[in-house]
Design a protein around this motif. Structure first.
Motif, PDB file in Angstrom:
ATOM      1  N   THR A   1     -14.296  62.810  68.168  1.00 24.63           N
ATOM      2  CA  THR A   1     -15.655  62.458  68.567  1.00 24.63           C
ATOM      3  C   THR A   1     -15.656  61.047  69.135  1.00 24.63           C
ATOM      4  N   LEU A   2     -16.537  60.795  70.070  1.00 24.65           N
ATOM      5  CA  LEU A   2     -16.674  59.468  70.661  1.00 24.65           C
ATOM      6  C   LEU A   2     -17.625  58.601  69.850  1.00 24.65           C
ATOM      7  N   HIS A   3     -18.631  59.221  69.236  1.00 26.03           N
ATOM      8  CA  HIS A   3     -19.740  58.484  68.624  1.00 26.03           C
ATOM      9  C   HIS A   3     -19.519  58.344  67.120  1.00 26.03           C
ATOM     10  N   LYS A   4     -18.756  57.342  66.723  1.00 28.15           N
ATOM     11  CA  LYS A   4     -18.417  57.135  65.317  1.00 28.15           C
ATOM     12  C   LYS A   4     -19.386  56.137  64.697  1.00 28.15           C
ATOM     13  N   ASN A   5     -20.666  56.475  64.744  1.00 32.16           N
ATOM     14  CA  ASN A   5     -21.687  55.547  64.281  1.00 32.16           C
ATOM     15  C   ASN A   5     -23.050  56.231  64.212  1.00 32.16           C
ATOM     16  N   PHE A   6     -23.967  55.625  63.475  1.00 24.83           N
ATOM     17  CA  PHE A   6     -25.391  55.888  63.641  1.00 24.83           C
ATOM     18  C   PHE A   6     -25.859  55.178  64.912  1.00 24.83           C
ATOM     19  N   LEU A   7     -26.802  55.765  65.617  1.00 28.98           N
ATOM     20  CA  LEU A   7     -27.554  55.042  66.637  1.00 28.98           C
ATOM     21  C   LEU A   7     -28.896  54.720  66.006  1.00 28.98           C
ATOM     22  N   MET A   8     -29.088  53.448  65.661  1.00 26.75           N
ATOM     23  CA  MET A   8     -30.324  53.032  64.996  1.00 26.75           C
ATOM     24  C   MET A   8     -31.421  52.920  66.055  1.00 26.75           C
ATOM     25  N   ILE A   9     -32.355  53.844  65.985  1.00 30.20           N
ATOM     26  CA  ILE A   9     -33.422  53.910  66.982  1.00 30.20           C
ATOM     27  C   ILE A   9     -34.596  54.665  66.379  1.00 30.20           C
ATOM     28  N   GLY A  10     -35.788  54.167  66.572  1.00 22.81           N
ATOM     29  CA  GLY A  10     -36.963  54.754  65.948  1.00 22.81           C
ATOM     30  C   GLY A  10     -37.340  56.113  66.536  1.00 22.81           C
ATOM     31  N   GLN A  11     -37.902  56.960  65.699  1.00 22.04           N
ATOM     32  CA  GLN A  11     -38.355  58.270  66.165  1.00 22.04           C
ATOM     33  C   GLN A  11     -39.351  58.174  67.312  1.00 22.04           C
ATOM     34  N   PRO A  12     -40.255  57.173  67.338  1.00 24.33           N
ATOM     35  CA  PRO A  12     -41.163  57.080  68.486  1.00 24.33           C
ATOM     36  C   PRO A  12     -40.428  56.964  69.823  1.00 24.33           C
ATOM     37  N   VAL A  13     -39.305  56.243  69.854  1.00 21.99           N
ATOM     38  CA  VAL A  13     -38.542  56.098  71.087  1.00 21.99           C
ATOM     39  C   VAL A  13     -37.937  57.440  71.485  1.00 21.99           C
TER      40      VAL A  13
END
Length: 497
Positions: free
Chosen positions: A82-94
């Motif tokens: 996998t390339l994405h070895k992280n959370f992407l911290m971003i709000g649900q509204p976005v």
């Protein structure tokens, strides 16, 4: 909820009826996309819009007695394929805003569903304003108090721990050593405060309090946990409370799995927010279901195949939802223990928290033909393997997928036998990385013409001596792994005309 037909979306006509709110979410709710959700959004060509707006985070820290105690990231950096070895911290509204823009007016906000009735050939949905939709299927994603679920008559049972949390989205001024990490704070041997980094410099705090729960008491608890560092709250955008519920619907599909009304998201399952499972599990429901509904509406299925598709959604997602509930339950109960124990529980259940360990193996799903070879196992997520094009350009499998279609992989040798399902499947040959494979087939007889239509890649993990084939479902889970293309064809023949 999604019903009816007014506009075309991936060859399926849909109407999306809002839950009474006038527009997409402004503030609050979920705060992160896990690794698996990022893969889904990459396949759907949405992720590139979200990545610049969020913060990548793959480290969980513990803080107590005025200092950092531990930092852990092994369950992220150790992820394979996998390339994405992280959370992407971003709000649900976005996230909602980006999705709403992509849907181009398909969402009817300000509509509250008041009735839903199911017939042999379809479903009728009526809203409070009198708006009526007739559709072949209806998906109820209308929250924990779901009108759709109640109309189905299914139970919604579970437990309710006596825990009331405060949650704040706030901007702060502090001399604390701010870092892009999820921090669990320990005080008096318990872990009642978590700090989540967010976009725009926003901070999300979760606070578990005893007694009366107020914003003022939550802020005081945060200050106490961050001591000896100073913290001032400069602007709080959103404050709310939530009490933990752990419930699951007895069926995600009406008529004991054979009906036309389907549940997803909080309408089907609810649990604590610990581990960031809520939005991510709902998106996984949607990705698992969308292609099934598309197939059921396209008219090229064999008799009984539509019910097989929908029933297997219930099997796969209801079993997974119970696993998510169990993980979130373990995490929320560990908040009254040490930070070390809390983070240990995260590590133990990393497969669910990252989303990358969720598998449909062993569930009895009719769309998983138990089989495997090398690191490919039917029921598991499809590995995002590194590939090379014939022009020597590096790429990845997920970047080369066609959203909404099956993917048939011939690994180690060229796929030259006609599949017979070119309308619903794309065929890729993945050949060993050597010069003899770089020549493209020339046009001529039927076999070489068919081979020319197949996209060819090279990989250093593929060998001529160990060849096999794989069926990747449109939700990027493996349906079948076998020795030859005929087995893949038989898998698709079981569903499609």
């Amino acid at each position: 909820m999604a019903v009816g037909s007014t506009s075309n979306l991936h060859t399926v006509d849909v109407t999306i009826v809002g839950d009474g709110k006038p527009q997409s979410l402004d503030l609050g709710r979920a705060d992160a996309l896990n690794a698996r959700t990022q893969q889904y959004f990459e396949v759907a060509k949405i992720l590139d819009d979200l990545l610049p707006l969020g913060i990548k985070c793959n480290t969980s820290s513990t803080f107590g007695d005025g200092e950092f105690k531990t930092r852990q990231d092994t369950w992220w950096v150790g992820l394979e394929h996998t390339l994405h070895k992280n959370f992407l911290m971003i709000g649900q509204p976005v996230v909602e805003r980006i999705l709403s823009e992509r849907l181009q007016g398909l969402v009817r906000y300000g509509e509250q569903v008041v009735s839903i009735s199911e017939h042999d050939e379809g479903v009728e949905v009526v809203t409070e304003s009198g708006f009526k939709v007739l559709s072949r299927y209806a998906v109820g994603a209308d929250g924990a108090r779901s009108t759709v679920r109640k109309s189905m008559g299914v139970t919604f049972t579970g437990t309710k721990p006596e825990m009331l949390w405060a949650v704040l989205d706030t901007f702060i001024d502090t001399d604390f050593p701010v870092c892009p990490e999820i921090i669990t704070f320990q005080l008096h041997g318990q872990s009642r405060v978590s700090w989540i980094p967010r976009e725009r410099g926003l901070c999300r705090f979760y606070v578990l309090l005893e007694g009366e729960v107020t914003q003022e008491r939550a802020e005081a608890s945060i200050k106490e946990h961050l001591a000896p560092y100073r913290v001032d709250f400069t602007k709080t955008e959103w404050y709310s409370t939530f009490d933990v519920k752990e419930r699951i619907a007895s069926s995600f599909v009406s008529k004991n799995g054979s009906g036309r009304v389907i549940l997803a998201g909080d309408a089907a399952h609810v649990h604590s927010v610990n581990g960031g499972q809520g939005l991510n599990t709902g998106i996984s429901d949607a990705f698992n279901l969308a292609w099934r509904l598309a197939a059921a509406n396209q008219g090229n299925l064999k008799d009984g195949a539509a019910e097989t598709l929908i029933r297997s959604y219930d099997t796969e997602r209801r079993t997974t939802a119970q696993g998510v509930i169990d993980v979130a339950a373990a995490l929320v109960r560990d908040t009254v223990h040490t930070a070390k124990q809390y983070v240990g529980t995260i590590q133990k259940n990393a497969g669910y928290i990252t989303g990358m360990g969720v598998s449909y193996r062993g569930m009895g799903s009719l769309l998983v033909k138990e089989s495997g070879h090398s690191f490919w196992n039917a029921g598991d997520r499809c590995p995002d393997v590194v590939l090379q094009t014939l022009s020597n350009e590096a790429t990845r499998l997920y970047h080369e997928t066609t959203y909404g279609k099956f993917l048939v992989l011939s690994i180690g040798r060229r796929a030259e036998v006609p599949l017979g399902h070119e309308d619903i499947a794309v065929v890729h040959s993945i050949l060993p990385l050597d010069n003899s494979n770089k020549a493209s087939p020339s046009s001529g007889d039927e076999t070489t013409q068919n081979a020319a239509r197949i996209k060819t890649f090279l990989a250093d993990w593929a060998t001529k001596e160990d060849s096999y084939t794989v069926v990747v479902r449109p939700d990027m889970y493996l349906g079948y792994v076998g020795k030859d293309i005929e087995g893949c064809k038989a898998y698709l023949d079981s569903l499609y005309i």
